[in-house]
Design an enzyme around this catalytic site. Structure first.
Site, PDB file in Angstrom:
ATOM      1  N   ARG A 116      15.799  -8.127 -28.716  1.00  8.36           N
ATOM      2  CA  ARG A 116      14.533  -8.849 -28.532  1.00  8.36           C
ATOM      3  C   ARG A 116      14.347  -9.232 -27.065  1.00  8.36           C
ATOM      4  O   ARG A 116      13.269  -9.601 -26.652  1.00  8.36           O
ATOM      5  CB  ARG A 116      14.432 -10.051 -29.473  1.00  8.36           C
ATOM      6  N   GLY A 117      15.451  -9.073 -26.295  1.00 11.46           N
ATOM      7  CA  GLY A 117      15.326  -9.268 -24.846  1.00 11.46           C
ATOM      8  C   GLY A 117      15.052  -7.936 -24.149  1.00 11.46           C
ATOM      9  O   GLY A 117      14.969  -7.865 -22.926  1.00 11.46           O
ATOM     10  N   ASP A 162      28.375 -10.690 -26.011  1.00 12.65           N
ATOM     11  CA  ASP A 162      26.916 -10.647 -25.996  1.00 12.65           C
ATOM     12  C   ASP A 162      26.346 -11.408 -27.186  1.00 12.65           C
ATOM     13  O   ASP A 162      27.065 -11.670 -28.158  1.00 12.65           O
ATOM     14  CB  ASP A 162      26.447  -9.179 -26.058  1.00 12.65           C
ATOM     15  N   GLY A 163      25.078 -11.759 -27.059  1.00 13.01           N
ATOM     16  CA  GLY A 163      24.418 -12.470 -28.141  1.00 13.01           C
ATOM     17  C   GLY A 163      23.867 -11.493 -29.165  1.00 13.01           C
ATOM     18  O   GLY A 163      24.114 -10.286 -29.101  1.00 13.01           O
ATOM     19  N   GLU A 223      22.917  -2.299 -23.620  1.00 11.18           N
ATOM     20  CA  GLU A 223      23.858  -3.116 -24.409  1.00 11.18           C
ATOM     21  C   GLU A 223      24.636  -2.214 -25.353  1.00 11.18           C
ATOM     22  O   GLU A 223      25.858  -2.276 -25.455  1.00 11.18           O
ATOM     23  CB  GLU A 223      23.100  -4.182 -25.217  1.00 11.18           C
ATOM     24  N   THR A 275      23.430  -9.740 -22.331  1.00  9.86           N
ATOM     25  CA  THR A 275      22.114 -10.170 -21.839  1.00  9.86           C
ATOM     26  C   THR A 275      21.468 -11.122 -22.842  1.00  9.86           C
ATOM     27  O   THR A 275      21.601 -10.931 -24.047  1.00  9.86           O
ATOM     28  CB  THR A 275      21.206  -8.936 -21.638  1.00  9.86           C
ATOM     29  N   GLY A 276      20.787 -12.119 -22.332  1.00  8.41           N
ATOM     30  CA  GLY A 276      20.112 -13.082 -23.199  1.00  8.41           C
ATOM     31  C   GLY A 276      20.590 -14.494 -22.885  1.00  8.41           C
ATOM     32  O   GLY A 276      21.525 -14.688 -22.108  1.00  8.41           O
ATOM     33  N   SER A 277      19.956 -15.470 -23.542  1.00 14.96           N
ATOM     34  CA  SER A 277      20.232 -16.871 -23.189  1.00 14.96           C
ATOM     35  C   SER A 277      21.642 -17.306 -23.602  1.00 14.96           C
ATOM     36  O   SER A 277      22.241 -18.161 -22.952  1.00 14.96           O
ATOM     37  CB  SER A 277      19.188 -17.772 -23.844  1.00 14.96           C
ATOM     38  N   THR A 278      22.205 -16.713 -24.640  1.00 18.03           N
ATOM     39  CA  THR A 278      23.562 -17.110 -25.052  1.00 18.03           C
ATOM     40  C   THR A 278      24.591 -16.452 -24.142  1.00 18.03           C
ATOM     41  O   THR A 278      25.501 -17.107 -23.621  1.00 18.03           O
ATOM     42  CB  THR A 278      23.815 -16.719 -26.518  1.00 18.03           C
TER      43      THR A 278
HETATM   44  O1  DER Z   1      18.130  -8.912 -26.455  1.00 18.45           O
HETATM   45  C1  DER Z   1      19.321  -9.003 -26.771  1.00 18.45           C
HETATM   46  O2  DER Z   1      19.988  -8.074 -27.232  1.00 18.45           O
HETATM   47  C2  DER Z   1      19.963 -10.357 -26.711  1.00 18.45           C
HETATM   48  O3  DER Z   1      21.360 -10.266 -26.608  1.00 18.45           O
HETATM   49  C3  DER Z   1      19.604 -11.063 -28.013  1.00 18.45           C
HETATM   50  O4  DER Z   1      20.092 -10.271 -29.026  1.00 18.45           O
HETATM   51  C4  DER Z   1      20.146 -12.468 -28.092  1.00 18.45           C
HETATM   52  O5  DER Z   1      19.423 -13.225 -27.182  1.00 18.45           O
HETATM   53  P1  DER Z   1      19.561 -14.825 -27.176  1.00 18.45           P
HETATM   54  O6  DER Z   1      21.040 -15.097 -26.928  1.00 18.45           O
HETATM   55  O7  DER Z   1      18.697 -15.248 -26.013  1.00 18.45           O
HETATM   56  O8  DER Z   1      19.084 -15.336 -28.497  1.00 18.45           O
END
Ligand code: DER
Length: 235
Positions: A100-101, A85-86, A107, A28-31
Site C-alpha cells: 500500500r506504500g 519490513d511491515g 520489497e 519500507t513504510g511507517s513501521t
Molecule cells: O507498502 C508496504 O509494503 C509497507 O511495508 C506496508 O505493507 C506497511 O506499511 P505501514 O508499516 O506504514 O503500515
C-alpha cells in the site's frame, strides 16, 4: 498505546534479531521506518558493526543514507541474512498483503532473497483472510495500455466482486509512478481472495502485470505489538 507506539515496539523487537556483520533487507513504510532508525542508532552507538543494508525503496535508501547505514544492492549480495519490513495484512498462516506504500516489487525481490524475513505489525493488521477487509491488494503493472490490464485483473475476480482502480496522486490525479516507473492498480475485493496461490498464478499470467502484493509463504517470523504486549509468531 497509540498505533505508532505499537509499531515502534514491534520494530525495536525485530532489531534484536540483527547481529553485527549481517546483510539486511531494509523495509519500507511507517513501521519499517522505526526499525531502520533503530539500526542506525545502534550503529552510531557502536552496539552494531559491519552492517550492510539493501533498501526496498528509494525512500528507505534516503533514510539509510541520512543515518549513515552502509548500503549495497542485490547484484552484490544475492543472498541476505535478514529482512525487516511491515505489512498491510497478515493472515493466520503468516501470508501477507503488502504494497500500500507502492514498494511491493523491490520489497518482494529483497525479501525473497533473505534467509529470514521478519514482519513487524501492530495488531490492527491481523486478518482471518487476505483481501477480505475491503482494503487494497496492490498490483504493479506497466503503464502501456493500463486500462486493458486493469480490466483483465478485474475480470479475473469478478465473482469476488472485485473492483480494479488505478492508483493516482491525491493532489493532481496523475497515476502514481513506482520506483520502477510503473503504475499500481489496486484490487478491492467484496469477499476474501480464497485460494491465494491460484489468485497469484492467475494475476502473474497476465502479460503487462509486473508483480502483486500477496507475499505467500515468505515471512519466517511475524512480530505483533498489541495492547496486551508483543506476540512473536514463527512459521
Ligand atoms: O507498502 C508496504 O509494503 C509497507 O511495508 C506496508 O505493507 C506497511 O506499511 P505501514 O508499516 O506504514 O503500515
Amino acid at each position: 498505546l497509540t498505533q505508532d507506539e505499537l509499531k515502534k515496539i514491534a520494530a525495536y523487537k525485530a532489531v534484536e534479531f540483527v547481529e553485527s556483520g549481517m546483510v539486511l533487507g531494509l523495509g519500507t513504510g511507517s513501521t519499517a521506518k522505526f526499525a531502520v532508525d533503530r539500526i542506525g542508532e545502534l550503529l552510531r552507538q557502536g552496539k552494531l558493526k559491519n552492517i550492510v543494508g539493501i533498501p526496498t525503496s528509494k525512500k528507505t535508501q534516503n533514510q539509510a543514507i541520512s543515518l549513515g547505514i552502509p548500503l549495497s544492492d542485490l547484484d552484490s549480495h544475492p543472498v541476505l541474512d535478514l529482512a525487516i519490513d511491515g505489512a498491510d495484512e497478515v493472515d493466520p498462516y503468516l501470508n501477507l498483503v503488502k504494497g500500500r506504500g507502492g514498494s511491493l516489487l523491490r520489497e518482494k525481490m529483497v525479501e525473497g532473497a533473505c534467509r529470514k524475513f521478519v514482519v513487524i505489525v501492530d495488531e490492527t493488521k491481523l486478518v482471518k483472510h487476505l483481501g477480505g477487509s475491503g482494503l487494497a491488494m496492490p498490483v504493479e503493472i506497466i503503464p502501456f495500455c493500463w486500462k486493458f490490464t486493469a480490466n483483465r485483473l478485474q475480470r479475473l475476480f469478478e465473482d469476488s466482486g472485485c473492483v480494479a482502480k488505478l492508483r493516482t496522486c491525491f493532489e493532481n490525479g496523475d497515476p502514481i509512478l513506482t520506483d520502477n516507473s510503473n503504475y499500481v492498480v489496486d484490487l478491492y475485493f467484496k469477499k476474501d481472495i480464497g485460494d491465494l496461490k491460484a489468485a497469484s498464478d492467475a494475476i502473474l499470467r497476465l502479460a503487462g502485470v509486473v508483480e502483486h502484493g500477496m507475499f505467500i509463504d515468505m515471512a519466517t517470523t511475524v512480530i505483533v505489538a498489541g495492547e496486551m504486549g508483543i506476540t512473536v509468531k514463527n512459521k
